[in-house]
Design an enzyme around this catalytic site. Structure first.
Site, PDB file in Angstrom:
ATOM      1  N   GLY A 203     -78.952  71.656 -11.078  1.00 18.68           N
ATOM      2  CA  GLY A 203     -79.943  71.963 -10.055  1.00 18.68           C
ATOM      3  C   GLY A 203     -79.391  71.727  -8.675  1.00 18.68           C
ATOM      4  N   PRO A 204     -79.996  72.362  -7.682  1.00 18.78           N
ATOM      5  CA  PRO A 204     -79.527  72.198  -6.304  1.00 18.78           C
ATOM      6  C   PRO A 204     -79.677  70.748  -5.831  1.00 18.78           C
ATOM      7  CG  PRO A 204     -81.578  73.447  -6.391  1.00 18.78           C
ATOM      8  CD  PRO A 204     -81.131  73.283  -7.787  1.00 18.78           C
ATOM      9  N   GLY A 208     -83.785  65.982  -7.633  1.00 23.92           N
ATOM     10  CA  GLY A 208     -84.191  64.815  -8.402  1.00 23.92           C
ATOM     11  C   GLY A 208     -83.388  64.579  -9.667  1.00 23.92           C
ATOM     12  N   LYS A 209     -82.147  65.027  -9.689  1.00 22.54           N
ATOM     13  CA  LYS A 209     -81.323  64.813 -10.885  1.00 22.54           C
ATOM     14  C   LYS A 209     -81.030  63.323 -11.072  1.00 22.54           C
ATOM     15  CE  LYS A 209     -78.137  67.511  -9.302  1.00 22.54           C
ATOM     16  NZ  LYS A 209     -78.824  68.009  -8.101  1.00 22.54           N
ATOM     17  N   HIS A 425     -87.200  85.684  24.593  1.00 22.69           N
ATOM     18  CA  HIS A 425     -86.491  85.812  23.323  1.00 22.69           C
ATOM     19  C   HIS A 425     -87.423  85.497  22.146  1.00 22.69           C
ATOM     20  CE1 HIS A 425     -82.701  85.349  20.850  1.00 22.69           C
ATOM     21  NE2 HIS A 425     -83.575  84.690  20.095  1.00 22.69           N
ATOM     22  N   GLU A 426     -88.073  84.342  22.220  1.00 24.74           N
ATOM     23  CA  GLU A 426     -88.943  83.938  21.102  1.00 24.74           C
ATOM     24  C   GLU A 426     -90.166  84.846  21.000  1.00 24.74           C
ATOM     25  OE1 GLU A 426     -87.903  81.954  18.859  1.00 24.74           O
ATOM     26  OE2 GLU A 426     -86.166  81.319  20.037  1.00 24.74           O
ATOM     27  N   ASP A 501     -78.791  84.919  15.675  1.00 28.67           N
ATOM     28  CA  ASP A 501     -79.640  85.968  15.107  1.00 28.67           C
ATOM     29  C   ASP A 501     -78.790  87.146  14.659  1.00 28.67           C
ATOM     30  OD1 ASP A 501     -81.814  84.462  15.791  1.00 28.67           O
ATOM     31  OD2 ASP A 501     -82.123  85.480  17.701  1.00 28.67           O
TER      32      ASP A 501
END
Ligand code: ADP
Ligand code: MG
Ligand code: ZN
Length: 622
Positions: A203-204, A208-209, A425-426, A501
């Site tokens: 798992g990534p 919780g491994k 921009h935003e 971006d």
């Protein structure tokens, strides 16, 4: 180093003690100093009980008990001097003169000057020898693994149980079964079932491994040995495999038990793919693990549990059935899972009544368990900083951004001009997103810099998405270019603020062509990903297509980006008034929340409410 300081301070203490003892012995009694003439007088008159000469110091005890002292000339004896002053032989005899060469303190000084250095030097050598022995012992135990033992007969760590692990139901069931095997092997062997040798947790990072393994440790009821893959990797050749042998020896002695190897990818790389020759230390370590796992008898009662983030770089031999024959995949939590994880991490925190964990879970797609634990902690810190007794929803929502984008950089103040650029921009991103199909509503726009970004626009994901459509990707592309276009429209100039971006847009466009088959090139993928060991990153992309196809790919990528640019430009040109309005509001307030943003758009719509309907349908098609 610490022990050196300790030893020195010991030596110093001993020295102080001796000095104190010394001064105790030599405390001078009260004596009166008299002149030599007076002494002569006293001798002549026979008042003297006795005289003790110590070097040049003359100590006198009178018959009446008083003590006096005086000095004589060096090099001449007291008797001679007294004779010169006219003292008779008879009077001299009565004065009872003795001389004392060495006093007690001399013995003491002798001791100090000769014995103490020897003692100190001896002590020093002993200390160095001891260090050396420790070093030697360390060198000898180099091949030994420092496996930490938990569970039965082991040390007790902060206890984690299955109750502390939210979500991950399948993984929990699987592991409970493994625990059951160990506790009650007969039940399984009698019916002919084979006990698994190894269980691999995949798992990534942050799902919780390690947490799950710790829960197993405390619930298994058997010894649990934990090592990290990186502990096998040392500078010295052969250490890794020797440690593996050692680990399995310990395990067999303590069976039934569980051996947990965390971060298996640190050792378990593709064999033969290592830079610097195939006979690489990792390979030997890995080989040893394979040998040990194969050599272990079935039902020996040792189960190997291992965890990794990167199954793709693991050696296929490790994954062969008969070694890690069970694989448990841990996924990133979905909304419900996130809510449960948040519940666990807010259990011991005082929450205000307005806290709605469901809402927070909805707003945090892509957050791992570790991110959520971090979020809960950040919210608590924020509440404490505000001197609150309870954490409210506000703190949670603010912490989402902090975890997502890094802390607000208040010190990083934009100049007036920069602020203006960031605002347009935003606003550009937000507007293009709002007026593109299949996009999520804008949740927040801000020009307060966070992490590396000068400003940011957050969208609200309404539900978890596993599949994305081409339409969504195209909207995404246009939105990414929205900032760039807005800057160009307003200032006839482009800044570096759009660089990130543009990079994202190009990458996305390339993926559409090469991986998703969404371009004119048709339903095909191009290129083969290779992960290079050591760097652990995809740095090579193997070309499996011709030069000609490469050109067409580039053309398609270019087309996607250009079209996205046109769409963004069209939207922003038609919504120019709205762009100005939102940008100005941003400059004024720095952040705009969802409600306000929607109100601004609604107002603008009403202004042109009498527009023809056909125009509206056209908009929706953009
Ligand atoms: P990894 O998979 O990288 O080993 P960890 O097990 O170390 O991740 O998880 C890091 C932290 O995230 C844990 O200590 C725990 O606080 C939190 N966490 C992750 N997953 C969960 C979960 N399912 N339930 C509760 N907490 C979790
Ligand atoms: Mg871990
Ligand atoms: Zn941007």
């Amino acid at each position: 180093m610490k022990s050196l300081v300790k030893n020195i301070s010991y030596a110093f203490l001993i020295f102080l003690l001796l000095a104190a003892l010394f001064s105790l012995f030599t405390t001078h009694e009260k004596k009166e100093e008299i002149s030599f003439a007076e002494l002569v007088e006293q001798v002549k008159e026979g008042q003297i009980e006795k005289i003790v000469v110590k070097e040049d110091e003359v100590n006198i005890l009178l018959k009446d008990g008083t003590k006096e002292f005086t000095y004589k000339q060096a090099g001449v004896s007291l008797e001679e001097m007294l004779k010169m002053y006219g003292v008779t032989e008879e009077q001299l005899l009565k004065a009872n003169i003795t001389s004392e060469r060495k006093e007690r303190s001399d013995i003491f000084w002798f001791f100090l000057a000769s014995v103490l250095p020897i003692v100190l030097i001896g002590f020093f050598f002993w200390w160095i020898l001891k260090q050396g022995q420790q070093g030697a012992a360390q060198a000898l135990s180099f091949g030994k693994i420092r496996a930490r033992r938990y569970g039965v007969g082991g040390r007790i760590q902060e206890k984690v149980t299955f109750k502390d692990v939210a979500d991950l139901e399948e993984a929990k069931t699987e592991l409970k079964e493994v625990v059951e095997f160990l506790r009650n092997p007969k039940k399984f062997t009698e019916i002919g079932a084979r006990i698994p040798r190894g269980v691999l947790l995949l798992g990534p990072p942050g799902v919780g491994k390690t947490l799950l393994a710790r829960a197993v440790a405390s619930e298994a009821g058997v010894p649990f040995f934990s090592v990290s893959g990186s502990e096998f990797v040392e500078m010295f050749v052969g250490v890794g495999s020797s440690r593996v042998r050692d680990l399995f020896t310990i395990a067999k002695k303590n069976s039934p038990c569980i051996v947990f190897i965390d971060e298996l990818d640190a050792i378990g790389r593709h064999r033969g793919a290592g830079i610097g020759g195939g006979h690489d230390e990792r390979e030997q370590t890995l080989n040893q693990i394979l040998v040990e796992m194969d050599g272990m008898e079935r039902n020996s009662g040792v189960i190997v549990l291992a965890a990794t983030n990167r199954p793709d770089i693991l050696d296929p031999a490790l994954l062969r059935p008969g070694r890690f024959d069970r694989r448990v995949v841990l996924d990133m939590p979905d909304t419900k899972g996130r809510e449960e994880i948040l519940k666990i991490h807010t259990r011991k925190k005082p929450l205000a009544k307005d806290v709605n964990l469901r809402e927070i879970a909805e707003r945090t797609p892509g957050f791992s368990g570790a991110d959520l634990a971090n979020l809960a902690n950040e919210a608590a810190i924020l509440a404490a900083r505000r001197n609150k007794k309870e954490i409210s929803q506000k703190e949670f929502l603010e912490s989402i951004e902090k975890v997502l984008l890094g802390p607000e950089r208040k010190s990083h103040i934009l100049s007036k001009e920069e602020k203006k650029i960031a605002a347009y921009h935003e606003a550009g991103h937000a507007l293009v997103s709002t007026f593109s199909p299949e996009t999520e509503p804008i949740r927040k726009i801000s020009i307060i810099s966070r992490g590396l970004a000068a400003g940011y626009t957050l969208r609200l994901p309404e539900r978890e998405k596993y599949l994305k459509t081409k339409t969504q990707f195209l909207s995404e592309l246009a939105t990414l270019l929205g900032g760039y276009v807005a800057e160009k429209l307003k200032f006839k100039e482009i800044t570096t603020g759009a660089a990130d971006d543009l990079r994202k847009a190009s990458e996305l466009a390339r993926k559409l062509v090469m991986e998703y088959g969404m371009s004119r090139l048709g339903p095909m993928t191009f290129g083969k990903k290779e992960s290079l060991v050591f760097l652990g990153k995809e740095i090579t992309e193997q070309r499996n297509f011709s030069e000609e196809v490469a050109e067409r790919i580039d053309e398609e990528v270019e087309r996607f980006v250009k079209e996205a640019y046109k769409r963004a430009e069209k939207i922003l040109k038609t919504k120019r008034a709205l762009l100005e309005k939102i940008a100005n509001r941003l400059i004024e307030k720095e952040t705009i929340e969802r409600e306000e943003f929607e109100k601004l758009i609604e107002e603008e719509k009403n202004k042109f409410g009498k527009r023809s309907k056909s125009k509206k349908t056209e908009e929706a098609k953009i």
